[in-house]
Enzyme design. Structure first.
Site, PDB file in Angstrom:
ATOM      1  N   LYS A   2       1.165  -1.283  -0.022  1.00 11.50           N
ATOM      2  CA  LYS A   2      -0.350  -0.001  -0.226  1.00 11.50           C
ATOM      3  C   LYS A   2       0.721   0.794   0.002  1.00 11.50           C
ATOM      4  O   LYS A   2       1.960   1.621   1.445  1.00 11.50           O
ATOM      5  CB  LYS A   2      -0.361   0.182   1.600  1.00 11.50           C
ATOM      6  CG  LYS A   2      -1.539   1.463   1.796  1.00 11.50           C
ATOM      7  CD  LYS A   2      -2.994   0.906   0.423  1.00 11.50           C
ATOM      8  CE  LYS A   2      -3.932   2.506   1.117  1.00 11.50           C
ATOM      9  NZ  LYS A   2      -4.104   2.156   2.627  1.00 11.50           N
ATOM     10  N   ILE A   3       0.834   2.098  -0.607  1.00 14.53           N
ATOM     11  CA  ILE A   3       1.764   3.368  -1.450  1.00 14.53           C
ATOM     12  C   ILE A   3       0.438   4.952  -1.061  1.00 14.53           C
ATOM     13  O   ILE A   3      -0.283   4.339  -2.027  1.00 14.53           O
ATOM     14  CB  ILE A   3       2.885   2.932  -2.070  1.00 14.53           C
ATOM     15  CG1 ILE A   3       2.316   3.009  -3.117  1.00 14.53           C
ATOM     16  CG2 ILE A   3       3.309   1.954  -1.645  1.00 14.53           C
ATOM     17  CD1 ILE A   3       2.893   3.706  -4.679  1.00 14.53           C
ATOM     18  N   THR A  11       0.058  11.903  -1.099  1.00 15.61           N
ATOM     19  CA  THR A  11      -1.280  12.747  -1.875  1.00 15.61           C
ATOM     20  C   THR A  11      -1.176  13.640  -1.141  1.00 15.61           C
ATOM     21  O   THR A  11      -1.639  14.909  -1.611  1.00 15.61           O
ATOM     22  CB  THR A  11      -2.582  11.367  -1.818  1.00 15.61           C
ATOM     23  OG1 THR A  11      -1.871  10.340  -2.785  1.00 15.61           O
ATOM     24  CG2 THR A  11      -3.533  12.534  -2.079  1.00 15.61           C
ATOM     25  N   ALA A  12      -1.197  13.933   0.316  1.00 18.38           N
ATOM     26  CA  ALA A  12      -1.418  14.672   0.770  1.00 18.38           C
ATOM     27  C   ALA A  12      -1.209  16.346   0.918  1.00 18.38           C
ATOM     28  O   ALA A  12      -1.000  17.307   0.439  1.00 18.38           O
ATOM     29  CB  ALA A  12      -1.721  14.712   2.200  1.00 18.38           C
ATOM     30  N   HIS A  53      -5.866  11.525   7.934  1.00 14.43           N
ATOM     31  CA  HIS A  53      -6.090  10.553   8.722  1.00 14.43           C
ATOM     32  C   HIS A  53      -7.129  11.284   9.964  1.00 14.43           C
ATOM     33  O   HIS A  53      -7.376  11.659   9.900  1.00 14.43           O
ATOM     34  CB  HIS A  53      -5.432   9.349   9.663  1.00 14.43           C
ATOM     35  CG  HIS A  53      -5.076   9.019   8.249  1.00 14.43           C
ATOM     36  ND1 HIS A  53      -4.902   8.686   6.785  1.00 14.43           N
ATOM     37  CD2 HIS A  53      -3.034   8.362   7.759  1.00 14.43           C
ATOM     38  CE1 HIS A  53      -4.600   8.508   6.265  1.00 14.43           C
ATOM     39  NE2 HIS A  53      -3.170   7.930   6.587  1.00 14.43           N
TER      40      HIS A  53
END
Length: 279
Positions: free
Chosen positions: A55-56, A110-111, A154
């Protein structure tokens, strides 16, 4: 088979069945739990033979598509779940950031790309120093004045008020209004020589099992949730595990392509051959 994903509730919820023998025909999995910034660097700089599935961040995809393929399931895209830029002051004007020290959890996330795309559009003038620090240190650093603003992700969406902080912008809300797309957050990648069709089938079955037996994974989720309150953990799952987790579909692929094309135009990532996203 070796798999690496974060200890966050959405990942442990999705992969519980796959890694605990509840998916018929799937092999045994050796799990590495690592923050997504760690898996980003493993995928980009590490040996592809060390992890079969990871997961990336979608932001890291342009660097890894020669060695890894994107799977159409298991990842995280969503609406109403974007990163936030927080300040101690009750600021709403983007120009507040000019010349300020801003903390981010990673420069290959992404953030961070969403933040840079928003800044390019909304902030006139140069920002100050970008400081990379562990995610859990950012809100305290903004609270105590060490940092002027912080980019958070998150569960911070649910807890930042506990630090007396204020939301300057919800980057997900901005992205959705600006593009009409969901936010591409976390991608599931697999080494190219492996059987993507089988892995896709197994992960989809794991997602179905998680939805059909939500109590089955609770102990596993809470064990890895880093002392997160159970209610916050469940909110986390409901926010990040959705129809895109089961299947990206045309809308999901469209969101990813729009995100990476815009980031490449700003010089933030290498240009991506978009056909590699689907092949």
């Amino acid at each position: 088979m070796k798999i690496a994903y974060s200890p966050c509730p959405n990942d442990t919820f999705v992969f519980h069945a796959l890694t605990h023998g509840f998916v018929h025909g799937a092999p045994e999995f050796d799990v590495t739990y690592a923050d997504i910034d760690v898996t980003n660097h493993l995928a980009i700089d590490g040996d592809p033979d060390h992890h079969d599935v990871m997961k990336i961040s979608f932001a890291a995809l342009p660097w890894v598509l020669d060695d890894y393929a994107l799977l159409s399931c298991g990842g995280a895209l969503g609406r109403g779940c974007g990163p936030l830029v927080l300040t101690a002051e009750d600021e709403k004007d983007p120009s507040f950031l000019k010349g300020k020290r801003i903390a981010v959890p990673s420069e290959r996330s992404t953030a961070y790309l969403l933040f840079r795309l928003w800044v390019a559009q909304q902030v006139k003038g140069e920002m100050g120093e970008i400081v990379v620090m562990p995610f859990h240190d950012i809100m305290p650093a903004v609270q105590n004045g060490e940092i002027d603003a912080g980019l958070v992700i998150h569960e911070a969406r649910f807890t930042y008020q506990n630090y007396g902080l204020n939301k300057l912008v919800d980057l997900g809300d901005w992205w959705e209004k600006d593009t009409g797309y969901a936010i591409p957050l976390g991608a599931i990648i697999v080494r190219r020589p492996l059987d993507r069709e089988a892995l896709t089938k197994w992960i989809k079955q794991s997602v179905d099992y998680a939805w059909e037996h939500p109590e089955a994974s609770k102990e596993y989720v809470q064990k890895h949730a880093q002392e997160m309150d159970d209610e916050v953990a469940q909110s986390h799952i409901h926010l990040y595990v959705n129809e895109f987790t089961k299947e990206l579909g045309e809308e999901g692929y469209g969101a990813i392509e729009a995100f990476l094309e815009r980031a490449a135009k700003e010089g933030l990532v290498p240009a991506t051959h978009l056909d590699k996203l689907r092949n």
